[in-house]
Design a protein around this motif. Structure first.
Motif, PDB file in Angstrom:
ATOM      1  N   VAL A 611       0.822  -1.212   0.122  1.00 32.66           N
ATOM      2  CA  VAL A 611      -0.001   0.007  -0.051  1.00 32.66           C
ATOM      3  C   VAL A 611       0.907   1.248  -0.142  1.00 32.66           C
ATOM      4  CG1 VAL A 611      -2.114  -1.081   1.110  1.00 32.66           C
ATOM      5  CG2 VAL A 611      -0.227  -0.310   2.650  1.00 32.66           C
ATOM      6  N   THR A 612       2.174   1.240   0.284  1.00 28.15           N
ATOM      7  CA  THR A 612       2.814   2.447   0.425  1.00 28.15           C
ATOM      8  C   THR A 612       3.430   2.891  -0.826  1.00 28.15           C
ATOM      9  OG1 THR A 612       3.663   1.825   2.748  1.00 28.15           O
ATOM     10  CG2 THR A 612       5.181   3.390   1.277  1.00 28.15           C
ATOM     11  N   TYR A 615       0.535   4.322  -2.436  1.00 27.66           N
ATOM     12  CA  TYR A 615       0.301   5.782  -2.214  1.00 27.66           C
ATOM     13  C   TYR A 615       1.495   6.464  -2.796  1.00 27.66           C
ATOM     14  CZ  TYR A 615       1.049   9.682   1.018  1.00 27.66           C
ATOM     15  OH  TYR A 615       1.025  11.023   1.403  1.00 27.66           O
ATOM     16  N   VAL A 652      -3.649   4.960  -3.777  1.00 31.33           N
ATOM     17  CA  VAL A 652      -3.984   5.303  -2.096  1.00 31.33           C
ATOM     18  C   VAL A 652      -3.729   6.744  -2.090  1.00 31.33           C
ATOM     19  CG1 VAL A 652      -3.154   4.919   0.130  1.00 31.33           C
ATOM     20  CG2 VAL A 652      -3.214   3.038  -1.447  1.00 31.33           C
ATOM     21  N   PRO A 656      -0.771   5.477   4.176  1.00 25.02           N
ATOM     22  CA  PRO A 656      -1.413   4.129   4.818  1.00 25.02           C
ATOM     23  C   PRO A 656      -0.683   3.639   6.118  1.00 25.02           C
ATOM     24  CG  PRO A 656      -0.342   3.666   2.711  1.00 25.02           C
ATOM     25  CD  PRO A 656       0.223   5.134   2.945  1.00 25.02           C
ATOM     26  N   GLN A 659      -1.877   1.070   9.000  1.00 28.31           N
ATOM     27  CA  GLN A 659      -3.406   1.009   8.612  1.00 28.31           C
ATOM     28  C   GLN A 659      -3.543  -0.481   8.105  1.00 28.31           C
ATOM     29  OE1 GLN A 659      -4.363   4.024   5.849  1.00 28.31           O
ATOM     30  NE2 GLN A 659      -5.152   5.363   7.529  1.00 28.31           N
ATOM     31  N   VAL A 664      -7.563   1.536   4.546  1.00 30.91           N
ATOM     32  CA  VAL A 664      -6.628   2.362   3.650  1.00 30.91           C
ATOM     33  C   VAL A 664      -7.548   3.260   2.744  1.00 30.91           C
ATOM     34  CG1 VAL A 664      -4.938   2.172   1.685  1.00 30.91           C
ATOM     35  CG2 VAL A 664      -4.586   0.601   3.662  1.00 30.91           C
ATOM     36  N   TRP A 666      -8.295   4.086  -0.341  1.00 33.14           N
ATOM     37  CA  TRP A 666      -8.218   3.867  -1.626  1.00 33.14           C
ATOM     38  C   TRP A 666      -8.832   5.027  -2.487  1.00 33.14           C
ATOM     39  CZ3 TRP A 666      -4.867  -0.062  -2.444  1.00 33.14           C
ATOM     40  CH2 TRP A 666      -4.742  -1.109  -1.410  1.00 33.14           C
TER      41      TRP A 666
END
Length: 943
Positions: A611-612, A615, A652, A656, A659, A664, A666
């Motif tokens: 997720v990073t 982002y 993202v 995040p 999280q 998250v 999104w």
């Protein structure tokens, strides 16, 4: 002109000729003072493609011009040698002399002489970027040759005719013009026609001496160039390698002849990102060119320059390459030559220090040299102006830079990544936004966009006969395109086999029949509805027109990728504002990030979604314009390059860190998302006035029993399955019959049907779900067409060409296959369906992207439904989970029907519902909720 065997023996110095003949000649052999020996060496040099020597000897032979008809063949190849060495002034002078000579004899009009002159002038005009004159010359030549020989599907007159090679040159020349105009599909069609003639040509001189594969190899080379322009890198490499195999198999050719072929392969490898292999291939090309630099100096200089550009892009710059190329060009061609000027241009393009140190007079000098030969729209002149403008911009003279850019037509500048880059150095204004927005549209080539264009064009014809005529014309175009695709599949190694030659002749006969039908339909359509052709020619819209089409809560986002060379760019338009900027990305950074995310999103991935990274990707792209976008509920994307392979809703929007996936932020939590093939698609969809709305909710094909005996198989078709299914264009029915069932699709479509208020009688399943049923049903009556079945796709179009196959949907395999029903609903068959659907849903196979990041934005299978008449597609980027997909589809159509939502908002609501399903906490992973995208725009349920 037809040459006798005796004439050929004279040209070859009274050698004994046996067909085919292999030979080697030394370019250093001392020339005799007698004309016969000069004539022989002249002809030998031409046959070995040593054009500089041939041009030099030709000047000695024809110091007084063409004097008698029996010298005319030699005079032709003298002119060709001048053209191939870029001595256009002398070439034009010789052509004029030849034309006058034959006009005096009344042998010019509608003769081989006139055809050859038109081809030669076409080559000169094209090289000088005088496109319109070149196109007229080439078309006149083709018409003349066809008048002399009849349809090219038949063999040309037997004997030693040179007209087939000129036909191929004319067809290739037209194709190269289409490439310059970004008409990629037209170019491919012309190249395929050249292949047809090159393979099926008679026993001409080239064939007699063992060079019969050169016209075919040249066509493959040009096609490879076209595929490189179209960013179809794998296909470019494959077809050019085929061409290279051909020329390397010809005895008597200089090894330097391979240099141009290796250069195209190297450039394609570099564009594909295979840097190590590209470097090796560049070095092979340089080594090949150096074996005969006197005759292949132009290609050697170009190779050195391109290798220098490559080395700059790959952070392994070798400044000696540029200096070596420049020194060599000046020695061989002169300090004021085109070749030397191109070297200087490359240095200015790739070296910031060299550009900064240059003077205005340097650019004036470059333009002076290039203008001797080329028009203002030529690549060299446009690039010189762009670099001149950049020089002014980096010297803080933006007004002067803009003034220079105003002398460049946007249509010409759009071919160059430098145009947008230079514009980004100038303070942003409405003018820079407008120009770059148009340039970005012009630089895109989208088959999906063409499909939408064909679909929407039907609405501009009101009368029923006209609509029927247009459908027939568009369907016939698809048939011809399929035959031409199959034609491309014949490899040079197979063409001499008797069975292959028979199959090839059948194909060429079929092409001629189908093209005759197409020409008849086009003639009638042009007569009755010329507005259709005007409509399909327009492809770009001004940003103010795009703004007018948006609602207050929408934003149009155009992202253009430059393959890592000059950066990535974004344009955003809302009702209130417009912004554009160069993204703060490193070369190929976006491609790398997208590849990593896709690998994590596919089912059974061993890696957790980063997720990073999602982002960071948002921050590098949309994040810089967040203040404009954050209040807009609906984002309409036109994507190019790697980002076309990733659903935007997995971006993202907030940090995040620490999280859980369900928490998250999104992008889909904030925005509904629509994907369009081009900006103009927005205009086509929103200004389209379709007279009738289908009354029936849905027609679905699901829970299919593939085997004729009713048994359920266990074969799973992944995206590479087509390689296992097809052999020489024929599907393996026994393997298709073993396809694994998809029992979960039955409940899925029944639930959706109930949601839409339709009848289960419109769900076709089991052995009834046949290709014949799809073709014979009146699908115009349905708003939703739903296929829940296997899709046979190829990750690379190259596979299809080799197997003469198409992507297809798998339906019930018949007991006895027929042309109308073999169990596969192919892309070309889909284009001939008649649809008026708001949605086509392909729920059980990943049919969104055409391949890896940076490839086609939409698969050929998906594109075909747009062509057939669907306003929107619901397609997936990766294989889907059965239960999550069923839930998503039910929620999507509930929202669509009950709330009257736009399609994108209905999909957003459904995704949020899957993401937060309390019974399935694992569905918070985007692997489950994120694979689907909407391409296009269905009407709302209340319309």
């Amino acid at each position: 002109m037809l040459l006798s065997r005796r004439a050929v023996s004279i040209f070859l110095g009274n050698s004994v000729i046996a067909a085919p003949l292999s030979f080697k000649f030394s370019t250093n052999a001392a020339l005799s003072e007698t004309k016969p020996n000069i004539e022989s060496e002249f002809f030998r040099s031409y046959l070995e493609r040593r054009y500089y020597i041939a041009a030099k000897l030709g000047r000695e032979l024809f110091v007084n011009g063409l004097q008698k008809q029996e010298e005319e063949y030699n005079f032709n190849i003298y002119i060709d040698s001048l053209i191939y060495t870029a001595d256009f002034d002398n070439a034009e002078s010789a052509i004029t002399q030849k034309r006058d000579y034959h006009k005096a004899l009344a042998t010019y009009e509608y003769s081989r002489v006139g055809a050859i002159i038109d081809v030669q002038m076409g080559d000169i005009y094209r090289t000088r970027t005088r496109w319109q004159e070149a196109e007229i010359a080439y078309k006149t030549a083709i018409k003349t040759i066809q008048k002399v020989f009849g349809s090219i599907s038949n063999d040309f007159e037997t004997g030693f005719s040179d007209l087939p090679q000129y036909f191929v040159r004319a067809s290739n020349g037209l194709a190269l013009i289409k490439l310059q105009q970004y008409q990629i599909s037209q170019a491919k069609k012309l190249f395929r026609r050249s292949i047809q003639v090159a393979i099926n040509r008679p026993n001409t001189l080239d064939k007699m001496i063992g060079h019969n594969d050169i016209p075919l190899a040249t066509t493959y080379l040009h096609l490879g160039q076209g595929l490189l322009v179209a960013k179809e890198y794998d296909d470019a490499i494959s077809i050019t390698n085929d061409a290279l195999d051909l020329v390397q198999g010809i005895s008597g050719l200089s090894p330097a002849f391979s240099a141009e072929y290796l250069l195209i392969i190297a450039k394609s490898l570099a564009a594909r990102g295979d840097r190590e292999q590209a470097a090796k291939t560049f070095e092979r090309a340089i080594a090949a060119g150096q074996t005969d630099s006197a005759n292949f100096g132009m290609i050697l200089v170009e190779t050195l320059v391109e290798y220098y550009r490559f080395s700059k892009d790959s952070a392994r710059a070798d400044e000696n390459l540029a200096e070596q190329a420049l020194k060599f060009a000046e020695q061989l061609f002169g300090t004021s030559s085109i070749q030397a000027a191109r070297c200087k241009l490359a240095i200015l393009e790739t070296s910031e220090d060299a550009l900064a140190a240059s003077q205005e007079s340097d650019f004036d000098r470059l333009l002076e040299i290039f203008r001797r030969v080329y028009s203002e729209d030529s690549a060299d002149i446009v690039m010189s102006k762009l670099l001149y403008a950049k020089h002014r911009a980096i010297n803080r003279l933006p007004d002067e830079a803009l003034k220079i850019l105003e002398t460049v037509r946007i249509e010409a500048a759009a071919r160059f990544n430098n145009y947008t880059y230079v514009m980004s150095l100038i303070p942003e204004s409405r003018e820079t936004f407008s120009k770059t927005f148009l340039a970005a549209q012009m630089s895109k080539n989208s088959a999906a966009a063409n499909a939408v264009m064909e679909n929407m064009s039907r609405s501009i014809i009101a009368d029923e006969y006209g609509k029927t005529l247009l459908r027939a014309y568009q369907g016939q175009k698809a048939v011809v395109e399929l035959h031409l695709n199959n034609l491309s599949a014949f490899s040079a190694n197979a063409k001499e086999q008797s069975d292959s030659k028979l199959e090839f002749q059948e194909l060429t006969d079929a092409i001629s029949r189908e093209e005759l039908k197409l020409r008849d339909l086009e003639t009638e359509l042009r007569k009755r509805h010329p507005e259709y052709f005007d409509f399909t020619r327009a492809s770009n819209i001004e940003f103010e027109e795009a703004r007018r089409l948006l609602s207050a809560d929408e934003a149009l986002v155009l992202i253009y990728s430059d393959d890592g060379r000059r950066g990535d760019y974004i344009w955003v338009i809302t009702k209130e504002a417009e912004r554009w900027l160069k993204l703060n990305t490193e070369p190929r950074e976006i491609e790398s990030s997208v590849s990593r995310l896709i690998s994590q999103l596919t089912p059974n991935s061993s890696t957790t979604v980063d997720v990073t990274l999602a982002y960071e990707l948002y921050q590098k792209t949309l994040g810089s314009l967040d203040n404009i976008l954050e209040e807009k509920s609906h984002l309409i994307f036109v994507l190019d390059g790697p980002l076309a392979s990733l659903p935007p809703h997995v971006f993202v929007t907030n940090d995040p860190t620490d999280q859980e996936l369900k928490d998250v932020e999104w992008l889909i939590k904030r925005h509904a998302v629509t994907i369009l093939p081009t900006v103009r698609t927005l205009s086509l969809l929103r200004e389209d006035s379709i007279p009738s709305i289908p009354l029936k909710p849905m027609r679905a094909y699901a829970d299919i029993i593939y085997s004729p005996d009713g048994e359920r198989g266990n074969v799973v078709f992944d995206q590479r399955a087509i390689a296992d299914v097809f052999t020489d264009g024929v599907a393996d029915a026994s393997l298709l019959a073993k396809a694994s069932p998809l029992p979960a699709t039955g409940p899925e479509v029944r639930s959706v049907m109930a949601t839409l208020g339709g009848s289960n009688e419109d769900i076709v399943s089991g052995r009834a779900a046949t290709e014949l049923d799809v073709k014979q049903s009146n699908l115009l009556d349905y708003r939703v067409i739903y296929f829940a079945t296997h899709g046979l796709l190829a990750a690379e179009v190259e596979e299809l060409a080799k197997m003469r196959a198409e992507p297809a949907l798998l339906l019930a395999v018949p007991q006895q296959a027929s042309p109308q029903d073999d169990g596969l609903l192919t892309a070309s068959e889909i284009t001939q369906l008649k649809l008026n659907a708001d949605w086509v849903v392909l729920s059980a196979c990943n049919t969104a992207a055409g391949g890896k990041p940076g490839g086609a934005a939409l698969s050929g299978l998906a594109q075909s439904f747009l062509h057939a008449g669907s306003r929107a597609l619901l397609v997936s980027h990766w294989p889907v989970d059965d239960e999550a997909t069923r839930t998503l589809m039910i929620k999507l159509f509930e929202s669509y029907k009950v709330d009257g939502s736009i399609g994108a908002e209905a999909l957003r609501s459904a995704m949020l519902g899957v993401m937060t399903d309390v019974d399935h906490p694992d569905w918070a992973n985007p692997t489950y909720w994120a694979p689907f995208i909407i391409v296009g725009e269905p009407r709302t349920s209340t319309q």
